[in-house]
Design an enzyme around this catalytic site. Sequence first.
Site, PDB file in Angstrom:
ATOM      1  N   CYS A  31       0.817  -1.207   0.000  1.00 36.46           N
ATOM      2  CA  CYS A  31       0.000   0.000   0.000  1.00 36.46           C
ATOM      3  C   CYS A  31       0.848   1.253   0.000  1.00 36.46           C
ATOM      4  O   CYS A  31       1.973   1.253   0.514  1.00 36.46           O
ATOM      5  CB  CYS A  31      -0.893   0.020   1.234  1.00 36.46           C
ATOM      6  SG  CYS A  31      -2.000  -1.375   1.237  1.00 36.46           S
ATOM      7  N   TYR A 170      -5.337 -13.359  -4.948  1.00 39.65           N
ATOM      8  CA  TYR A 170      -4.622 -13.046  -3.691  1.00 39.65           C
ATOM      9  C   TYR A 170      -5.390 -13.587  -2.497  1.00 39.65           C
ATOM     10  O   TYR A 170      -6.534 -13.227  -2.269  1.00 39.65           O
ATOM     11  CB  TYR A 170      -4.478 -11.527  -3.642  1.00 39.65           C
ATOM     12  CG  TYR A 170      -4.081 -10.860  -2.347  1.00 39.65           C
ATOM     13  CD1 TYR A 170      -4.641  -9.630  -2.010  1.00 39.65           C
ATOM     14  CD2 TYR A 170      -3.117 -11.388  -1.483  1.00 39.65           C
ATOM     15  CE1 TYR A 170      -4.266  -8.950  -0.852  1.00 39.65           C
ATOM     16  CE2 TYR A 170      -2.750 -10.714  -0.325  1.00 39.65           C
ATOM     17  CZ  TYR A 170      -3.317  -9.496  -0.022  1.00 39.65           C
ATOM     18  OH  TYR A 170      -2.946  -8.817   1.110  1.00 39.65           O
ATOM     19  N   HIS A 173      -2.814 -12.973   3.955  1.00 42.15           N
ATOM     20  CA  HIS A 173      -3.369 -12.015   4.903  1.00 42.15           C
ATOM     21  C   HIS A 173      -4.853 -12.296   5.129  1.00 42.15           C
ATOM     22  O   HIS A 173      -5.630 -11.377   5.388  1.00 42.15           O
ATOM     23  CB  HIS A 173      -3.148 -10.562   4.447  1.00 42.15           C
ATOM     24  CG  HIS A 173      -1.705 -10.239   4.207  1.00 42.15           C
ATOM     25  ND1 HIS A 173      -1.238  -9.724   3.029  1.00 42.15           N
ATOM     26  CD2 HIS A 173      -0.608 -10.413   5.005  1.00 42.15           C
ATOM     27  CE1 HIS A 173       0.087  -9.584   3.124  1.00 42.15           C
ATOM     28  NE2 HIS A 173       0.493  -9.988   4.297  1.00 42.15           N
ATOM     29  N   ASP A 268       4.657 -11.265   9.136  1.00 44.85           N
ATOM     30  CA  ASP A 268       5.055 -11.237   7.722  1.00 44.85           C
ATOM     31  C   ASP A 268       5.878  -9.970   7.480  1.00 44.85           C
ATOM     32  O   ASP A 268       7.018 -10.033   7.039  1.00 44.85           O
ATOM     33  CB  ASP A 268       3.769 -11.273   6.867  1.00 44.85           C
ATOM     34  CG  ASP A 268       3.985 -10.793   5.444  1.00 44.85           C
ATOM     35  OD1 ASP A 268       3.026 -10.239   4.864  1.00 44.85           O
ATOM     36  OD2 ASP A 268       5.089 -10.986   4.905  1.00 44.85           O
TER      37      ASP A 268
END
Lengths: 721, 310, 250
Positions: A31, A170, A173, A268
Amino acid sequence: MARNPKYDILFEPIKLGPKTMKNRFYQIPHCNGFGSEKPLSQAYFRSLKAEGGYGACCTEYCSISPESDDTHRVSARLWDDDDVKNLSVMCDMLHGYGALAAAELWYGGPHAPCMESRCVPRGPSQIPSDFEHLTYPKQMDKDDIRAVQKMYVDAAIRARKAGFDIVYVYGSHSYLPQQFLTPYYNKRTDEYGGSFENRARFWRETIEMVKDAVGHDTAIAVRMSTDMFMGEPGTQLERDCLPFVQMVDDIVDVWDINVSGISEWGEDATPSRFYPSGRMLPWQEAVKKVSKKPVLGVGRFTNPDLMVDAIKTGKLDIIATCRPSISDPWLPRKIDEGRLDDIRECIGCNICISRWEIGGPPLICTQNATAGEEYRRGWHPEIFSKAKNADNDVLVIGAGPAGMECAMILGKRGMRRVHLVEADKDMGGIMSWIPQLPGLGEWARVVNYRKIQIGKLKNVEFVPNKRLSANDIKTYGAEIVIVATGSYWATDGLNGASHDAIPGADASLAWQLTPEQIMVEGKKVPGKKVVIIDNDGYFMGVSLAEKLAMEGKQVTIMSHQAHIAKYMDFTLESPNQNRKLHKLGVEIVTEHLPTRLEPGKVHAAHVFDEEAHDKVWEADAVVLVTQRRSNEALYRELKDKVGFGALKKEGISAVYRIGDCVAPRLIADVVFDGHRLAREIDSANPEEPLPYKRERRVIDLMGAKAEIDEHRAALAAAGAR
Amino acid sequence: MRVLVIAEHLRGQVRDVTYELIAAGHLLGGPVLVAAIGSEPAALDLTRVGVDEIVHVPVAGPDFESDVYQQVLAALIADRRPDVILVGFTVNSIGYAPAVATKLKLGFASDVFALRQEGETIIATRAFYGSKVHAEIDFPGPGPVILMLRPTVWPLAAPGGAPKVTEMRVSLTASRARHVQFAEPPKADVDIGSADFLLSIGRGIGEKEKIALFEGLAEKMGATLAVSRPLVDAGWMPSSRQVGQSGRTVKPKVYLALGISGAVQHLAGMKASGTIIAINKDPEAAIFDAAHYGAVADLFEVARELEKLY
Amino acid sequence: MKLVVCVKLVKILGDEVEFKPDGMDVDPDYLEAALNEWDACALEEALLIRERLGAAEVVAVTAGASGSEEALRRCLAMGADRAIRVESTAEDPLSTARELVAAVTPESPDLVLCGVQSSDSVQGSTGTALSELLGLPCVAVVKKLEWAGSGPATAHRELEGGLIDIVEVDTPAVLTIQTGINQPRYATLRAIKVAEQQEIVVIRGPSDGPPAYRIRRMFAPPKGHGAQMLEGGPDEIAKQIAGIIRERLK
């Protein structure tokens, strides 16, 4: 200089399905606060890395539908053709540098609260998100499953239209595909839940559909968390991940491998406080062993030797970076040119991530003041225009992060002479002792990088061991004076809660201490019981708590807030820091404000106790981490006593101040402050930041009037009386 | 090629550089004449293979004085007519040899680390631009040449041989710079920049508690302890001990690196060291590219063994 | 009371080097110039003596082309009173000393301070050569200096291994100064600017006499092939290391 041949392997091209990446440097999806709504900021930001040698750059998580809306956090979006247009700018600019563009197609399920779109996210089972606790998903039936899968396909087609070379399905997460795979999220009893094959079905089908739609000329990437560290309920490496890799390996072109779920994704995006570089290599290696396709992954890699080793020992094929690409977008180029000591290494502070976590603001970086400013201020981290007023000598007082950055950039902008004068024997300021707090050793890179760069600049001279008085400054011979004298921790308990000193607080007493007294002066912390009063809320209080507890003290840390070190929630450091404090037996006291200090005792009251009943903590020592104050004295003397007029007579045309001595703030912000002044030293009024470009819709007044009139007419026709 | 070597000695002991000068002179063909200047020249051990003659030059004091050596050297050159005079590139020798070369207008070069001959021409090699480049030089003049040779380059001439021993008396004017006494150096703040021998530790040592081990080893070995950046960043050691681009640049005679990987910034701070010895358990560690000697081994085991030897 | 300090502008090479076509010298584009570190200490020592004694004139001297005035400017900025450049192309220490003497002799100095060596040529010889031409005693490698302003000075010489040789020397004398004797002071921007405007006297050197040596060719040193790896167990490795160290520390 030339590339060291041992790094050649990093520059070998590699095929990703139908595409070829020119080297092994990959900027992983991350991001930046720009999304699809700030297309130029986005494009300038990403393409800077391509200019810096990255073979591929990705968007941040890219929403495929209004149902996947993470407002207030900023994601990219591919909902319609206008989004395609906006993101195509990024793709074009990346292609211009020979880099591939990747879109991380994302559906968040219950983790996306949809506060803008007001849609309802869908999920495998109806359990509220462990990340956004008020958001419930709609439980998906088969129609919902097909509908969401179609969203992936449509988004992939839009991505291809925009020019993306790689599209992700994706899951990492804990987003939707991974939610299906994981028992923690998936309690289904139909063919999409239960056994491994069932849980894998949604993700597999989605990949197949996307591949069918665009896979003939677009590479398919899958980002997967190999282990959520949650035991049986979470994704597990052997039970779920490796079989999934083997199941779909044939149809996937590149694997993007990490660990952790969403509520502790600091496992992570590892803070340097807890993990060294390459933390996830064992998991990445496990996947590489069962896959025939290229495997990439991050690990806060800054050291090319570690990168080469990861590839040579079969752990990764491609080195992905996120934060190191933010602190230095030109990392690959500098390795290629043999300029390793010019690499601005990531310090793992996660300030960049904190902005996303807060939701809304663009990212910032402690090491790289230009991060986020590429478009809106036009700053390039490696290219500097010669200052129009370069024929001036500059005196910078204070070699802390602001002073060092300012002197360095002034040097790079060709100022005739820059003297960086420091009272201490070395550069660093607060950054000469903060890295000595437990776990913060890598933060010293802020100083090390600038020291090396300043050493290379012929027009910048570092003068240590010199404390300049106002008179010294007056006669120093500079035309421009920049005061960067930093800040200090309040010695009287002044704090942002009561806006007052704490009665009895006085750090000149032997049993009361401020952080500098402990870390710089070596003032002894007497006795055994220590109470740390922390009204700061970031790392100082808890770091000192950790340090003193490790030294055998019995530590209590007291905050007026509901939560200790609140800002560390945003930097993803909270869970592990709290674990550490817990292990060290540190007593954490929240929602209490000290009322009075006396030898041996800290008196405090609960912040919501209207009668403020007195509670007492025994304390042999009290550490005051209440607030910081600017070291203003020198500037005030120059301005108020000596006067700028008198300074002008001596040839000093301007006096500026930067950093904490203006107002104490984050290290990233004082580095920015020093940087900005240096970039704008030749503007008409350098003290005032120049306006920056705001990517916003500027109304076309004629068109708006027409739209409003049409709207009113429609309301009238509908019978509004 | 007649060679005159000026023996260098300290407190009655011949310094090793003298034996290296003898070896170098012998390689030039000789005959080699060694001058022993001191109050008791016969006590100096100069019977080495390659020495053809030892000349004792008795003088008033046992210790070095610039004026004494200047006058004796000039007298020896006039009397023995050597083709080349070899002295060590040492603290004492730079205090007199250049003066003699100037006075007698001789060929001269210092810090020579290689010699060869082309017929009767001597060609020496020395470094320029801070050791970054080398150059071969020769000496056009008719007269003899004074060469100051870099210590530890030539081998030590072995004991043995049966040189002729003679004596020469030189009448000297009073020294204008007079040796008063010796003194031990003050125990100043650690200055890794001026140490001859650095023992440098890196992240490989693992934990702060292990530092004491290496402090002890350094002391035993006569080394000064230095560290790489990570240990300073972590607050384990002060920055005055840090070797590297953002710390100190050092050039000791010996740099022993234990558990240092060889990051670019560290190498920049020590790669000019005379002899670099590196121990690291990673065979690919970058330090091995810069080191002269290396061993892939456990640094604690090697440290333990080293301790036994000192 | 006059203190003369001989200084040199040294030329430092970075990591890369190219040679001139004739192979006799490096391409000047690859060089960066600075006041020699040892000479900065020599100048600082002169300034400290001036401060201790209350008054003295400190004169900085260099031999070289006009670019070498940068070194003199630095000395003036630090506090030297005057500066003289001897126009010279001398390269070796003996020739350089001959040039310097043209400026030093007329000053009739009480002390002449030089750095022990220059960081680029590392000859260590110019000061001693100069002492012979001046007919003055020489003390080399001075780590500490005590002098009352007249009569003999006491100099501490630093020998290999750190042992101190304490020497009494008649003045006037030439002393070569070792780094570590002091911390050279920094110059303010004002001092630097004033120094820019100060006059530097330029005189011609004798430019006679043979050079001490002649360069035949210059070349990059052969690159090492990495470390010579020691074999064996920890005890054998330790023994080999101890042997190497003993050799190198003689």
